[in-house]
Design a protein around this motif. Structure first.
Motif, PDB file in Angstrom:
ATOM      1  N   GLY A  28      40.745 -23.083   5.402  1.00  0.00           N
ATOM      2  CA  GLY A  28      39.501 -22.154   5.150  1.00  0.00           C
ATOM      3  C   GLY A  28      39.493 -20.845   6.030  1.00  0.00           C
ATOM      4  O   GLY A  28      38.692 -20.225   6.082  1.00  0.00           O
ATOM      5  N   ILE A  29      40.451 -20.831   7.107  1.00  0.00           N
ATOM      6  CA  ILE A  29      40.505 -19.622   8.056  1.00  0.00           C
ATOM      7  C   ILE A  29      41.882 -18.996   7.855  1.00  0.00           C
ATOM      8  O   ILE A  29      42.688 -19.498   7.316  1.00  0.00           O
ATOM      9  CB  ILE A  29      40.197 -20.071   9.544  1.00  0.00           C
ATOM     10  CG1 ILE A  29      41.327 -20.933   9.768  1.00  0.00           C
ATOM     11  CG2 ILE A  29      38.998 -20.756   9.832  1.00  0.00           C
ATOM     12  CD1 ILE A  29      41.576 -21.174  11.224  1.00  0.00           C
ATOM     13  N   TYR A  64      39.438 -27.316   7.630  1.00  0.00           N
ATOM     14  CA  TYR A  64      39.098 -26.049   8.463  1.00  0.00           C
ATOM     15  C   TYR A  64      40.241 -25.089   8.375  1.00  0.00           C
ATOM     16  O   TYR A  64      39.925 -24.091   8.066  1.00  0.00           O
ATOM     17  CB  TYR A  64      38.411 -26.663   9.597  1.00  0.00           C
ATOM     18  CG  TYR A  64      37.828 -25.333  10.711  1.00  0.00           C
ATOM     19  CD1 TYR A  64      36.525 -24.735  10.109  1.00  0.00           C
ATOM     20  CD2 TYR A  64      38.572 -24.695  11.383  1.00  0.00           C
ATOM     21  CE1 TYR A  64      36.236 -23.721  10.824  1.00  0.00           C
ATOM     22  CE2 TYR A  64      38.150 -23.752  12.008  1.00  0.00           C
ATOM     23  CZ  TYR A  64      36.963 -23.040  11.848  1.00  0.00           C
ATOM     24  OH  TYR A  64      36.473 -22.067  12.431  1.00  0.00           O
ATOM     25  N   ALA A 115      22.481 -21.774   8.484  1.00  0.00           N
ATOM     26  CA  ALA A 115      22.317 -20.923   7.429  1.00  0.00           C
ATOM     27  C   ALA A 115      21.968 -21.634   6.216  1.00  0.00           C
ATOM     28  O   ALA A 115      21.070 -20.903   5.167  1.00  0.00           O
ATOM     29  CB  ALA A 115      23.848 -20.531   7.099  1.00  0.00           C
ATOM     30  N   ASP A 116      22.252 -22.881   5.951  1.00  0.00           N
ATOM     31  CA  ASP A 116      21.788 -23.576   4.692  1.00  0.00           C
ATOM     32  C   ASP A 116      20.336 -23.761   5.021  1.00  0.00           C
ATOM     33  O   ASP A 116      19.599 -23.780   3.987  1.00  0.00           O
ATOM     34  CB  ASP A 116      22.380 -25.052   5.049  1.00  0.00           C
ATOM     35  CG  ASP A 116      23.830 -24.952   4.313  1.00  0.00           C
ATOM     36  OD1 ASP A 116      24.177 -24.151   3.382  1.00  0.00           O
ATOM     37  OD2 ASP A 116      24.532 -25.976   4.706  1.00  0.00           O
ATOM     38  N   GLU A 139      35.962 -23.747  17.487  1.00  0.00           N
ATOM     39  CA  GLU A 139      35.522 -22.883  16.307  1.00  0.00           C
ATOM     40  C   GLU A 139      34.900 -23.764  15.431  1.00  0.00           C
ATOM     41  O   GLU A 139      33.941 -23.366  14.683  1.00  0.00           O
ATOM     42  CB  GLU A 139      36.573 -21.870  15.862  1.00  0.00           C
ATOM     43  CG  GLU A 139      37.115 -20.889  16.754  1.00  0.00           C
ATOM     44  CD  GLU A 139      38.284 -21.579  17.435  1.00  0.00           C
ATOM     45  OE1 GLU A 139      39.162 -20.465  17.894  1.00  0.00           O
ATOM     46  OE2 GLU A 139      38.438 -22.520  17.543  1.00  0.00           O
ATOM     47  N   ILE A 181      31.499 -24.887  16.427  1.00  0.00           N
ATOM     48  CA  ILE A 181      30.316 -23.572  16.097  1.00  0.00           C
ATOM     49  C   ILE A 181      30.224 -23.407  14.571  1.00  0.00           C
ATOM     50  O   ILE A 181      28.965 -23.104  14.347  1.00  0.00           O
ATOM     51  CB  ILE A 181      31.042 -22.357  16.625  1.00  0.00           C
ATOM     52  CG1 ILE A 181      31.168 -22.588  18.221  1.00  0.00           C
ATOM     53  CG2 ILE A 181      30.203 -21.141  16.401  1.00  0.00           C
ATOM     54  CD1 ILE A 181      32.058 -21.616  18.817  1.00  0.00           C
ATOM     55  N   ALA A 182      31.280 -23.502  13.725  1.00  0.00           N
ATOM     56  CA  ALA A 182      31.136 -23.187  12.301  1.00  0.00           C
ATOM     57  C   ALA A 182      29.796 -24.370  11.901  1.00  0.00           C
ATOM     58  O   ALA A 182      29.220 -24.039  10.907  1.00  0.00           O
ATOM     59  CB  ALA A 182      32.260 -23.487  11.676  1.00  0.00           C
ATOM     60  N   TYR A 235      28.520 -35.167  10.477  1.00  0.00           N
ATOM     61  CA  TYR A 235      29.682 -34.735  10.120  1.00  0.00           C
ATOM     62  C   TYR A 235      31.028 -35.206  10.736  1.00  0.00           C
ATOM     63  O   TYR A 235      31.105 -35.039  12.002  1.00  0.00           O
ATOM     64  CB  TYR A 235      29.772 -33.074  10.456  1.00  0.00           C
ATOM     65  CG  TYR A 235      30.945 -32.296  10.021  1.00  0.00           C
ATOM     66  CD1 TYR A 235      30.964 -31.420   8.990  1.00  0.00           C
ATOM     67  CD2 TYR A 235      32.169 -32.374  10.899  1.00  0.00           C
ATOM     68  CE1 TYR A 235      32.187 -30.768   8.471  1.00  0.00           C
ATOM     69  CE2 TYR A 235      33.257 -31.684  10.320  1.00  0.00           C
ATOM     70  CZ  TYR A 235      33.198 -30.591   9.280  1.00  0.00           C
ATOM     71  OH  TYR A 235      34.212 -30.259   9.075  1.00  0.00           O
ATOM     72  N   LEU A 266      30.603 -24.292  24.536  1.00  0.00           N
ATOM     73  CA  LEU A 266      31.093 -25.592  24.141  1.00  0.00           C
ATOM     74  C   LEU A 266      31.176 -26.254  25.533  1.00  0.00           C
ATOM     75  O   LEU A 266      32.051 -26.338  26.435  1.00  0.00           O
ATOM     76  CB  LEU A 266      32.480 -25.406  23.571  1.00  0.00           C
ATOM     77  CG  LEU A 266      32.224 -24.414  22.246  1.00  0.00           C
ATOM     78  CD1 LEU A 266      33.497 -23.573  22.032  1.00  0.00           C
ATOM     79  CD2 LEU A 266      31.842 -25.634  21.113  1.00  0.00           C
ATOM     80  N   ALA A 320      26.400 -23.332  12.776  1.00  0.00           N
ATOM     81  CA  ALA A 320      26.128 -22.093  12.189  1.00  0.00           C
ATOM     82  C   ALA A 320      25.783 -22.350  10.619  1.00  0.00           C
ATOM     83  O   ALA A 320      24.804 -21.813  10.232  1.00  0.00           O
ATOM     84  CB  ALA A 320      27.187 -21.059  12.249  1.00  0.00           C
ATOM     85  N   GLN A 321      26.720 -23.096  10.151  1.00  0.00           N
ATOM     86  CA  GLN A 321      26.213 -23.631   8.612  1.00  0.00           C
ATOM     87  C   GLN A 321      24.956 -24.237   8.458  1.00  0.00           C
ATOM     88  O   GLN A 321      24.368 -24.000   7.513  1.00  0.00           O
ATOM     89  CB  GLN A 321      27.562 -24.247   7.861  1.00  0.00           C
ATOM     90  CG  GLN A 321      27.578 -24.242   6.379  1.00  0.00           C
ATOM     91  CD  GLN A 321      27.241 -22.922   5.628  1.00  0.00           C
ATOM     92  OE1 GLN A 321      28.322 -22.216   5.949  1.00  0.00           O
ATOM     93  NE2 GLN A 321      26.534 -22.880   4.935  1.00  0.00           N
ATOM     94  N   ILE A 377      23.417 -16.697  17.281  1.00  0.00           N
ATOM     95  CA  ILE A 377      23.516 -17.683  17.929  1.00  0.00           C
ATOM     96  C   ILE A 377      24.390 -17.372  19.359  1.00  0.00           C
ATOM     97  O   ILE A 377      25.153 -16.341  19.375  1.00  0.00           O
ATOM     98  CB  ILE A 377      24.436 -18.609  17.284  1.00  0.00           C
ATOM     99  CG1 ILE A 377      25.655 -18.286  16.597  1.00  0.00           C
ATOM    100  CG2 ILE A 377      23.599 -19.400  16.067  1.00  0.00           C
ATOM    101  CD1 ILE A 377      26.822 -19.313  16.348  1.00  0.00           C
ATOM    102  N   VAL A 405      26.214 -19.816  22.099  1.00  0.00           N
ATOM    103  CA  VAL A 405      26.552 -21.346  22.453  1.00  0.00           C
ATOM    104  C   VAL A 405      27.559 -21.430  23.541  1.00  0.00           C
ATOM    105  O   VAL A 405      28.562 -20.408  23.872  1.00  0.00           O
ATOM    106  CB  VAL A 405      27.116 -21.893  21.379  1.00  0.00           C
ATOM    107  CG1 VAL A 405      26.100 -22.088  20.029  1.00  0.00           C
ATOM    108  CG2 VAL A 405      28.361 -21.416  20.722  1.00  0.00           C
TER     109      VAL A 405
END
Lengths: 143, 149
Positions: free
Chosen positions: A32-33, A29, A76-77, A65, A68-69, A19, A93, A72-73, A89, A91
């Motif tokens: 998206g928040i 990002y 989830a995937d 964040e 972390i996202a 990524y 950093l 987490a994704q 989770i 975690v």
């Protein structure tokens, strides 16, 4: 996309696609928040060299964040409702992420019991440095 | 225009037991789609569309609620540096769902001259009260000079 129960075994290791967290990814990002108005003062550690240096960083850093996202994704995937309904989770950093870094999420299943799987998780940058480390859990029983 | 009675965001104004919120919002397809794109969600379950109008949303799409909770009670400040986070995912949020989030400061401490605080917060279906996500952020607060001390 979700892992079948047979794939959830101790020692199984999972690796995400890379990524690239560049300025475009950071902008996506932010879009998206939902942030409060004026949450970030002008000239903050995410967009200003001087502010970043005052806080102890060599250059502006990406929001924690977002790292972390990403992990987490990835979970989830990979694990679907086993993660989204009863997962967890936790975690830390551990290093800053700079714009232009390429992140790879990794997970290893380290424990299994009747109801849950335990994982070690981490996110590495392109230099092989851990920027996030922690643990995760999945639910194994039926929803 | 009403007066802004929020306290300045600084170490002196953060106390264990301080409650933040509640805030309310509607989970929108636009946000779910934008966030799923941003984190490069691979599963179609996270992509709202005609075939999936009540898509589940990416697990940490509302992680940022902590900032909304803080901003509802405190103003200004130089921001912070995210140090730790935990999340318990009880039930996925879905597009179209009305959500209530609230939180509480559960720890404040100094370590190596840095000021840390932990905010635990949870999100519930606003109609049924069903728990969706419980989580906590631990952050290092930057001082008025923007330094981590």
């Amino acid at each position: 996309m979700s892992a079948a129960p047979g794939e959830i075994r101790i020692g199984a290791e999972l690796v995400s696609p890379p990524y690239l967290l560049d300025a475009a990814a950071a902008k996506a990002y932010i879009e998206g928040i939902e942030e409060p108005p004026r949450r970030r003062p002008r000239g903050n550690i995410h967009d200003d060299n001087d502010a970043a240096r005052k806080a102890g960083f060599a250059a502006p850093i990406a929001a924690g964040e977002q790292t972390i996202a990403i992990v987490a994704q990835f979970l989830a995937d990979r694990f679907g409702m086993r993660f989204m309904r009863g997962g967890r989770i936790e975690v830390s950093l551990t290093k800053p992420v700079f714009y232009g870094d390429t992140l790879t999420s990794r997970a290893k299943i380290v424990s299994l019991d009747a109801d849950r799987a335990g994982l070690e998780i981490q996110v590495d940058n392109q230099r092989g440095e851990q920027v996030l480390t922690g643990i995760a859990a999945l639910r194994l029983s039926a929803a | 225009m009403s007066e802004d009675t929020r306290l300045p965001m600084c170490a002196e104004n953060l106390h264990e037991g301080m409650r933040l919120g509640p805030i309310y919002y509607l989970v929108t397809a636009e946000q779910a789609r934008a966030f799923a794109d941003a984190v490069k969600a691979a599963s179609p379950d996270f992509i709202p569309g005609a075939h999936n109008p009540e898509a589940i949303v990416s697990p940490t799409m509302r992680l940022q609620d902590y900032a909304l909770l803080i901003a509802a009670h405190l103003k200004g400040g130089k921001g912070g540096v995210h140090a730790k986070h935990w999340c318990e995912f009880h039930e996925p949020m879905r597009v179209g769902q009305a959500v209530k989030s609230e939180g509480k400061i559960t720890a404040t401490y100094r370590k190596r001259s840095k000021f840390y605080f932990t905010l635990e917060y949870e999100s519930r279906d606003a109609a049924t009260g069903r728990l969706l996500v419980r989580q906590a952020i631990t952050s290092v607060l930057l001082n008025e000079k923007g330094e981590m001390r």
